[in-house]
Scaffold this motif. Structure first.
Motif, PDB file in Angstrom:
ATOM      1  N   MET A 157       0.827  -1.210   0.000  1.00 44.43           N
ATOM      2  CA  MET A 157       0.000   0.000   0.000  1.00 44.43           C
ATOM      3  C   MET A 157       0.862   1.261   0.000  1.00 44.43           C
ATOM      4  N   ILE A 158       1.794   1.321   0.955  1.00 44.30           N
ATOM      5  CA  ILE A 158       2.657   2.500   1.055  1.00 44.30           C
ATOM      6  C   ILE A 158       3.857   2.261   0.154  1.00 44.30           C
ATOM      7  N   GLY A 159       3.702   2.599  -1.094  1.00 43.61           N
ATOM      8  CA  GLY A 159       4.768   2.398  -2.059  1.00 43.61           C
ATOM      9  C   GLY A 159       4.964   3.649  -2.878  1.00 43.61           C
ATOM     10  N   LEU A 184      -7.780   5.339  -4.321  1.00 40.31           N
ATOM     11  CA  LEU A 184      -7.875   3.895  -4.131  1.00 40.31           C
ATOM     12  C   LEU A 184      -6.616   3.203  -4.633  1.00 40.31           C
ATOM     13  N   TRP A 185      -6.005   3.761  -5.692  1.00 47.58           N
ATOM     14  CA  TRP A 185      -4.744   3.179  -6.168  1.00 47.58           C
ATOM     15  C   TRP A 185      -3.748   3.052  -5.030  1.00 47.58           C
ATOM     16  N   ALA A 186      -3.685   4.077  -4.180  1.00 45.09           N
ATOM     17  CA  ALA A 186      -2.718   4.081  -3.087  1.00 45.09           C
ATOM     18  C   ALA A 186      -3.000   2.985  -2.067  1.00 45.09           C
ATOM     19  N   LEU A 187      -4.265   2.603  -1.931  1.00 47.34           N
ATOM     20  CA  LEU A 187      -4.632   1.621  -0.912  1.00 47.34           C
ATOM     21  C   LEU A 187      -4.944   0.253  -1.504  1.00 47.34           C
ATOM     22  N   LEU A 188      -4.631   0.052  -2.782  1.00 50.32           N
ATOM     23  CA  LEU A 188      -4.738  -1.299  -3.327  1.00 50.32           C
ATOM     24  C   LEU A 188      -3.756  -2.189  -2.578  1.00 50.32           C
ATOM     25  N   GLY A 189      -4.199  -3.368  -2.233  1.00 46.28           N
ATOM     26  CA  GLY A 189      -3.316  -4.289  -1.521  1.00 46.28           C
ATOM     27  C   GLY A 189      -3.944  -4.894  -0.284  1.00 46.28           C
ATOM     28  N   ALA A 243      -1.893   1.862   7.155  1.00 45.92           N
ATOM     29  CA  ALA A 243      -1.599   2.536   5.882  1.00 45.92           C
ATOM     30  C   ALA A 243      -2.577   3.674   5.624  1.00 45.92           C
ATOM     31  N   GLY A 244      -3.857   3.469   5.945  1.00 40.74           N
ATOM     32  CA  GLY A 244      -4.853   4.520   5.738  1.00 40.74           C
ATOM     33  C   GLY A 244      -4.558   5.762   6.565  1.00 40.74           C
ATOM     34  N   LEU A 245      -4.153   5.565   7.812  1.00 39.97           N
ATOM     35  CA  LEU A 245      -3.827   6.693   8.679  1.00 39.97           C
ATOM     36  C   LEU A 245      -2.626   7.466   8.135  1.00 39.97           C
ATOM     37  N   VAL A 246      -1.611   6.738   7.682  1.00 38.08           N
ATOM     38  CA  VAL A 246      -0.418   7.391   7.124  1.00 38.08           C
ATOM     39  C   VAL A 246      -0.787   8.238   5.916  1.00 38.08           C
ATOM     40  N   TYR A 247      -1.587   7.686   5.021  1.00 38.53           N
ATOM     41  CA  TYR A 247      -1.972   8.419   3.819  1.00 38.53           C
ATOM     42  C   TYR A 247      -2.775   9.676   4.143  1.00 38.53           C
ATOM     43  N   LEU A 248      -3.717   9.550   5.056  1.00 37.07           N
ATOM     44  CA  LEU A 248      -4.572  10.694   5.383  1.00 37.07           C
ATOM     45  C   LEU A 248      -3.733  11.850   5.930  1.00 37.07           C
TER      46      LEU A 248
END
Length: 433
Positions: free
Chosen positions: A22-24, A202-207, A236-241
């Protein structure tokens, strides 16, 4: 074969696979793609994280009930039969190797910070992208445990720049106050913009499903996979937000839009100095780590399909260490072809197109797996709790909604690639008979 060798992936490696996949490239590249959407993108992030948590719960429950290798293919087949299972797996496999092309492009995009000549020579980005794809392929051909340890190390390393960027964002807010944030204008919000931005986020959280694919290589999969899936998705969601929204709202659109390295430009804009080079290095490592994780999936999925008899048995052949080398090689050849076909585009444009195409292809799997839960509940083969029913229904609705955000052009490409799988399935069935 010893237990350690046959089951090399524990809970930490599975969690690192989910988080690392996810975090890529997404966290480092998406601010450029999302720049035109402003606050619409922040709302899209919130909706995407909510939808991804629903999907993570769906996959966690499916993995607990059916701890089979193959992930989306296995679950769709359990609910709807072999033909739908094949088409979902076919679409998902396409999404994986398309994603690998996008991730590899992101790695080279950040590498261009050190070597500006990369962005100036037309064919050089494509050639370097192909080189890193085959490097990741070689690591995975060495075995699942080798890939697992690589994933753990790169996942830890990629968190370093994210923490640094989050710290810089906090520092900017403390120095400049609310005036540093892009003004919130309700009139600029629109359903169409939020939906379009959500397809990218959503691309970022695919996985969310990646720990389910190599289930035959996971220790105690019925317990390990659900725990790794839910914990990895939430983290991963928290990091992205926090990080992606901070970069987006604290940097002018003109600085981010079209940027080959938006995190580096964010640091430079706020006076980060030489730190920008270190950040670019970590961003490159992050993308390479995600490429390593997705390369594992691109080999394991067709091998699992071959073992089930819905893909040529040739793909199921493994090396002495149990690695499906043939499946890895074919997948990487397809990645290479896709990259070379798009070499004329800028790195930012090529990344956005491939990210959307990969997202659209994955949505078929997410939709059918959410519907699979509802069908299996009706058959009495899964927990009939109202909470699971509600979450699965929300996961299905979220998948349908995100389709519209990808745009008709990309969705059409996804349908065409899906349709290509039909004659292959027919030929396999004919050969079996």
């Amino acid at each position: 074969m010893t237990a350690v060798r046959s089951k090399p992936l524990g809970v930490w490696m599975c969690a690192a696979l989910v988080v690392g996949n996810m975090i890529g490239s997404g966290v480092f590249m998406l601010p450029a793609s999302l720049a035109p959407y402003g606050w619409n993108a922040v709302i899209a992030w919130i909706l995407t994280i909510g939808g991804s948590l629903c999907l993570a719960y769906v996959f966690a429950k499916l993995a607990g009930a059916f701890p089979r290798a193959g992930g989306p293919f296995a679950y769709t087949e359990e609910a709807f039969g072999r033909a739908p299972g094949f088409l979902v797996a076919w679409s998902y496999w396409i999404s994986v190797w398309v994603a690998n092309a996008a991730i590899a492009i992101a790695a080279i995009s950040y590498l261009s910070v050190f070597l500006p000549v990369i962005a100036k020579v037309p064919a050089l980005p494509a050639l370097l992208t192909v080189a890193v794809v085959w490097t990741a392929t070689a690591i995975n051909c060495a075995g699942a445990r080798s890939a697992g340890w690589t994933q753990v190390v790169t996942t830890v390393l990629k968190l370093v720049p994210l923490i640094a960027v989050a710290g810089l964002a906090v520092s900017v807010l403390l120095r400049k106050g609310p005036a540093a944030i892009t003004p919130f204008e309700p009139s600029a919000l629109s359903g169409a913009s939020i939906t379009a931005a959500a397809a990218l986020t959503l691309w970022a959280l695919l996985g969310v499903e990646t720990a389910t694919i190599p289930a035959d290589k996971v220790k105690d999969p019925a317990r390990t996979i659900p725990r790794a899936t839910l914990a990895g998705t939430a983290f991963a969601g928290l990091v992205y937000l926090v990080v992606s929204s901070g970069v987006l709202l604290l940097t002018p659109t003109a600085v981010l839009q079209g940027s080959n390295a938006p995190f580096v430009d964010f640091v430079s804009y706020h006076g980060g100095g030489d730190f920008r080079l270190a950040l670019a290095a970590f961003a490159t490592i992050s993308a390479l780590g995600a490429l390593n994780g997705w390369s594992l999936i691109q080999g394991e999925l067709p091998a699992a399909m071959a073992r089930e008899g819905v893909f040529p048995a040739w793909f199921a052949k493994t090396s002495a260490n149990g690695t499906p080398v043939r499946a890895h090689l074919v997948s990487s050849v397809l990645v290479t072809i896709l990259v070379l076909m798009n070499y004329a585009k800028s790195m930012a444009d090529a990344f956005t197109f491939m990210a959307l195409l990969s997202t659209t292809s994955t949505l078929f799997a997410y939709l059918f797996c959410s519907l699979a839960v509802l069908r299996l509940q009706g058959q009495g083969r899964m927990d009939r709790s109202k909470a699971l029913t509600l979450v699965a229904a929300l996961g299905a609705l979220y998948s349908v909604w995100t389709f519209s955000g990808a745009g008709w052009s990309v969705t059409l490409w996804g349908l065409v690639l899906l349709a290509v799988g039909a004659p292959i399935y027919w030929l396999m069935r004919r050969a079996a008979r």
